[in-house]
Design a protein around this motif. Sequence first.
Motif, PDB file in Angstrom:
ATOM      1  N   SER A 134      -2.521  17.531  -5.006  1.00 50.83           N
ATOM      2  CA  SER A 134      -1.470  17.063  -4.220  1.00 50.83           C
ATOM      3  C   SER A 134      -0.075  17.228  -4.272  1.00 50.83           C
ATOM      4  O   SER A 134       0.622  17.281  -3.212  1.00 50.83           O
ATOM      5  CB  SER A 134      -1.797  15.654  -3.743  1.00 50.83           C
ATOM      6  N   CYS A 192      -6.043  16.578  -8.675  1.00 47.92           N
ATOM      7  CA  CYS A 192      -6.319  16.551  -7.024  1.00 47.92           C
ATOM      8  C   CYS A 192      -5.429  17.720  -6.434  1.00 47.92           C
ATOM      9  O   CYS A 192      -5.610  18.073  -5.430  1.00 47.92           O
ATOM     10  CB  CYS A 192      -6.055  15.275  -6.520  1.00 47.92           C
ATOM     11  N   ARG A 252       1.263   9.459   9.479  1.00 46.61           N
ATOM     12  CA  ARG A 252       2.172   9.654   8.383  1.00 46.61           C
ATOM     13  C   ARG A 252       3.504   9.004   9.248  1.00 46.61           C
ATOM     14  O   ARG A 252       4.238   8.289   8.753  1.00 46.61           O
ATOM     15  CB  ARG A 252       2.662  10.884   7.779  1.00 46.61           C
ATOM     16  N   HIS A 275      -6.819  14.455   8.538  1.00 47.87           N
ATOM     17  CA  HIS A 275      -6.263  14.377   7.098  1.00 47.87           C
ATOM     18  C   HIS A 275      -5.077  13.277   7.454  1.00 47.87           C
ATOM     19  O   HIS A 275      -4.589  13.284   8.329  1.00 47.87           O
ATOM     20  CB  HIS A 275      -5.727  15.408   6.701  1.00 47.87           C
ATOM     21  N   GLU A 276      -4.972  12.599   6.253  1.00 51.60           N
ATOM     22  CA  GLU A 276      -3.746  11.851   6.217  1.00 51.60           C
ATOM     23  C   GLU A 276      -3.681  10.730   7.372  1.00 51.60           C
ATOM     24  O   GLU A 276      -2.508  10.717   8.050  1.00 51.60           O
ATOM     25  CB  GLU A 276      -2.503  12.752   5.997  1.00 51.60           C
ATOM     26  N   THR A 335      -5.686  10.450   2.374  1.00 59.92           N
ATOM     27  CA  THR A 335      -5.134  11.658   1.878  1.00 59.92           C
ATOM     28  C   THR A 335      -5.763  13.041   2.496  1.00 59.92           C
ATOM     29  O   THR A 335      -6.305  12.805   3.402  1.00 59.92           O
ATOM     30  CB  THR A 335      -5.649  11.786   0.402  1.00 59.92           C
ATOM     31  N   ILE A 336      -5.078  14.120   2.147  1.00 55.39           N
ATOM     32  CA  ILE A 336      -5.783  15.193   2.548  1.00 55.39           C
ATOM     33  C   ILE A 336      -7.310  15.422   2.074  1.00 55.39           C
ATOM     34  O   ILE A 336      -7.262  14.796   0.962  1.00 55.39           O
ATOM     35  CB  ILE A 336      -4.979  16.534   1.956  1.00 55.39           C
ATOM     36  N   LEU A 357      10.042  12.120   1.645  1.00 54.02           N
ATOM     37  CA  LEU A 357       8.175  12.618   1.840  1.00 54.02           C
ATOM     38  C   LEU A 357       8.045  13.295   0.682  1.00 54.02           C
ATOM     39  O   LEU A 357       8.661  14.219   0.491  1.00 54.02           O
ATOM     40  CB  LEU A 357       8.178  13.171   3.163  1.00 54.02           C
ATOM     41  N   VAL A 404      -2.926  22.128   4.327  1.00 58.25           N
ATOM     42  CA  VAL A 404      -4.488  22.234   4.880  1.00 58.25           C
ATOM     43  C   VAL A 404      -4.702  23.689   5.552  1.00 58.25           C
ATOM     44  O   VAL A 404      -5.810  24.188   5.087  1.00 58.25           O
ATOM     45  CB  VAL A 404      -4.623  21.188   6.153  1.00 58.25           C
ATOM     46  N   ARG A 445       3.662  14.055  -1.406  1.00 55.33           N
ATOM     47  CA  ARG A 445       2.483  13.762  -1.913  1.00 55.33           C
ATOM     48  C   ARG A 445       2.084  13.364  -3.118  1.00 55.33           C
ATOM     49  O   ARG A 445       2.777  14.139  -4.180  1.00 55.33           O
ATOM     50  CB  ARG A 445       1.610  14.801  -1.380  1.00 55.33           C
ATOM     51  N   SER A 483      -1.697  11.672  -5.394  1.00 50.13           N
ATOM     52  CA  SER A 483      -2.764  10.598  -5.302  1.00 50.13           C
ATOM     53  C   SER A 483      -3.477  10.545  -6.671  1.00 50.13           C
ATOM     54  O   SER A 483      -3.397   9.495  -6.932  1.00 50.13           O
ATOM     55  CB  SER A 483      -4.053  11.667  -4.414  1.00 50.13           C
ATOM     56  N   CYS A 484      -4.047  11.849  -7.372  1.00 52.16           N
ATOM     57  CA  CYS A 484      -4.760  11.166  -8.555  1.00 52.16           C
ATOM     58  C   CYS A 484      -3.901  10.995  -9.815  1.00 52.16           C
ATOM     59  O   CYS A 484      -4.362  10.066 -10.763  1.00 52.16           O
ATOM     60  CB  CYS A 484      -5.774  12.360  -8.971  1.00 52.16           C
ATOM     61  N   GLY A 532      -8.394  13.013  -2.407  1.00 54.51           N
ATOM     62  CA  GLY A 532      -8.040  11.339  -2.301  1.00 54.51           C
ATOM     63  C   GLY A 532      -9.422  10.850  -3.166  1.00 54.51           C
ATOM     64  O   GLY A 532      -9.998  11.566  -3.676  1.00 54.51           O
ATOM     65  N   ILE A 571      -5.902  25.677   2.452  1.00 51.95           N
ATOM     66  CA  ILE A 571      -6.945  25.264   1.899  1.00 51.95           C
ATOM     67  C   ILE A 571      -8.281  25.698   2.562  1.00 51.95           C
ATOM     68  O   ILE A 571      -9.185  26.027   2.173  1.00 51.95           O
ATOM     69  CB  ILE A 571      -7.156  23.740   1.760  1.00 51.95           C
TER      70      ILE A 571
END
Lengths: 540, 482
Positions: free
Chosen positions: B60, B58, A176, A154-155, A39-40, B48, B99, B50, B52-53, A44, B102
């Motif tokens: 995402s 999270c 990916r 990442h990823e 994940t980023i 595509l 990214v 994303r 995650s949790c 994750g 962040i």
Amino acid sequence: MQDQEIIRSHVLVIGSGGAGVRAAIEASNAGTCVLISKTIVGKGGCTIMAEGGYNAVMSEADTISDHYADTMKGGAYLNDPELVRVLTEEAPARMNDLISWGGVFDITDTCTICQRPFGGQCFPRTCYAGDRTGHEIMATLMEQLSNSNVRIFHEISAFDLIVSQGRIVGAFGLDRKGKMYTFLADATVLASGGGTRVYDISTNSSGGNGDGYAMGWRAGAELIDMEQVQFHPTGAVYPWDARGRLVTEAVRGEGGVLKNSNGERFMSRYDPDRMELSTRDVVARACATEIQEGRGTIHGGVWLDVSHLPAKRIEERLPVMLEQFLKYGVDIRTQPMEVGPTAHHIMGGLRITPFCQTTLPGLFACGEVTGGVHGANRLGGNALADTQVFGRRAGAFAGSEPAREIQFPEDQADSAKKMLEKFLAGDASPGTVKREIQRIMWDGAGIFRSKSTLEETRAALDALSKKNLKADSPSGFNECCTVRNMIDTARLIVTGAFLRDESRGAHVRTDIVQDWDAQVSPFGHTILTRTGATIERRKS
Amino acid sequence: MQISVTISRFNPDTDTSPRMEPWNVQVEDGARVLNVLERIHDMDPTLLFRSSCRAGQCGSCAVKMNGEPVLACTEEALDGMVIEPLDLPVIGDLMVDLVPGINDIPRIHPSECGTNPTQEDVLRIKPLRDCIECLSCVSVCPAMKVTEFLGPTSMRSQMRIALDPREPGNRIREALEQGLFTCTSCNRCWRVCPKNIETPGKAIEKLREIANREGLTLPRHQEVAELVRTTGRSVESGKHVFLDLVDEVIEPFGDVKREVGFFVGCMFNARLPERAMDMLEVMRHAGIRVIIPKDQVCCGSPLIRTGQTSIINALMEKNIRVFQDRGITTVMTMCAGCGATLKNDYETPFEVKDVSEILTETGLPPLKLLQTTATYHDPCHLMNGQQITKQPREILVQAVERFIEMPAMCCGSGGGVRSGLPDEAAALGEMRRTAIRKTGADVVVTICPFCEYHIQEHSDKPVKNLMTILVEALGEKPTELS
């Protein structure tokens, strides 16, 4: 090899949950460190969604030996005593690391850290930040990581460890688009988390597919106690797609009560002393029994109620729960929650020493991917402590490995590439196989197990493992590798469950009658390797 | 259940622009957006996105659903929904590049000479600590589109650092360089935040207070503060001053259906008094008695937004007292900024309502549709500050023959940006010009005096207050003061 990247570092860390990031921060003190994450990084794993807390002896009135005794007892004495000693001794210092790095935990008016009671513990030992403790820990770790010189990818999903002359020298990864990367390192830290996504109903994040167990096992590492899967007593049961979502133990820690459809506080029949704050294995079985015997709710759960608590306390102590249930139309300040057991944590995993060495030279491991710390049942609040205590140790001891010359593993890279390319000619949809695994495991290797259900499960998994997984393009390699890992992890769980001819902790065999308590069980760890599987016998 | 959904598809390697792809999928009751995306992924593994949790923790999986950022894992799927990526660089389909954003977020540098936070510190820091770095706020921030601004969540982080004694130093100059004063206080970031973090009020304005204590307030903002200090008003009096023109009680024609106190605000009082006069005309027809205490002062918004809060309490006390003394239980605002301030920054013993709320509750007088095509500009302090979007539209469609929607976006006039950073305000104003042109409307309607004044400078079409439109629809002549 064409079109592939080679990244060399002193330490390679796989996984960016609490254990992985902690390991990378520590390892970066010793040399170059690469952190890869599917994940980023920071988003994750399961640490970020852990809610209730972190167990550590932070008060004069509490003792390390009590924390040790609670953990051993909760783990049905299957824990590795040395690992428990390390966990309980170092948990306070690691909490203090987090505080010194900027962690914002709840504190009392005398500036000591707030601690709440959790199941199976004789002292309110669970430090917290509301009910977003894991999120707070990750936020803190990510701040510290950004102040380090760890090189982050990442990823990128690791899909196999690289073995050279019996030593782990890194891992292969995929981005990916299906481009392959080769990460080479003097020491590799596996911090890839758990794998209860192999069950239909699970609290885990999308990535909790057991990659690390599978990679470690295929590379030849020894795994222990994989049958020990913790079913958290309280997961959401409704709506369908939210089944399994964690309802934190903090709800019970703060005074929440469990009731069946007759309105009975049924825990009085299963553990009258500890009631709702019994250990998770006991509470999960109690909930499952109530539901099985027809005293469940319409959606197949039991009631968990905090509506007797002051609304303000719920807002302050359980804000995430409040927010999540409101999203589903339930106001927990006035209405009960409908909950049921959900696959939560795999206590088993790679066997480690207190220095986080696995049985393979060059390979270290920490966090949920390891076995031994939690025995046959993990206490709520011990997993977050585990990530920090063993994350630091794995990073430090991996960092202290000497530098080596590593050859590019030509043959392994070729066979890895061949394996991937084979997916392009496959015919089985990985999504379908994945759902099949989850259903099979929930039905046959769940809370209650018997030889016959396990046999059926094993046969069904064997059949699935023969399918040729299909990728439409290289971007589908990742999903195929994930499903391959899920099959391996599921088989490890089933193999362990077969071998353990007793009920112990989270593992219950309905076909076996036993006359011993856990403390005097004739059995030790189940041991699973690529070349065979066995169960340790204790000398009487 | 069956759900129809439109998904934005985009492959930067082969496509020049995104295409909208319709799908029909079978999902379980109560399915979330993420579950719908997963069903589609089963049929088309190239989609595509994303996640995650799956538990909203999270950050995402944020996407736009029907234009609004949501977390796919927690937001309930709706039939007919349109799913698009956040307004950030798109990697493919619904996946955006998170990214860089962040990595931009400032991080704490704890020092050994720092001390641990007290319980009080923790309580102050916690609301700023819930951020899951989904970057929904960054994706909607108007200032970031036209100027160098590190963004809402970065300011959130700076405020958290400022509150934390473990980093004893002061990073206010860093925050200034990162664009502290570029925020228009539009509050869009707050409204899209899945964790409901009130970044403008709880972080940006508080950082501006620190800047103020360090003598770093922009000179133009200091002038405004000085004006309030000496005159009680943030706008210099023009030729006509509303409070000097009107009686203290305005009786309606016919029966009194309702009574409200009117908080006029500095802009309507001194720069656009005609609009407030138009409002009074509407109230006369609507059967609403309006009481106008003459000793009211500036609400303090221009000071709060710019971090100059030393005299705020005196302003608040005075304003509350003048309405309370007259036994007023409902105070009506017409200026979106004053309304948001009275609702969010004050603790009032009376209820505060925007004029559009009052009129929709009480009912409009008979109107004659104006032969024109109108669009509506949502004032940020009404839409985000007070969450009022429906009522002005309800009113407007009863007054004009054709109404065309225009996507909401800050015009650039708020948060002291128009006075302090005019270039940024102009750039945002120009974006409104483009949006207005696109609607093809003859007239732009709004309520906020700041928006009206600012957009008029950046619009080819006339900008009118909703009250002026109503006066026209009553068949009367809008107020003109010579």
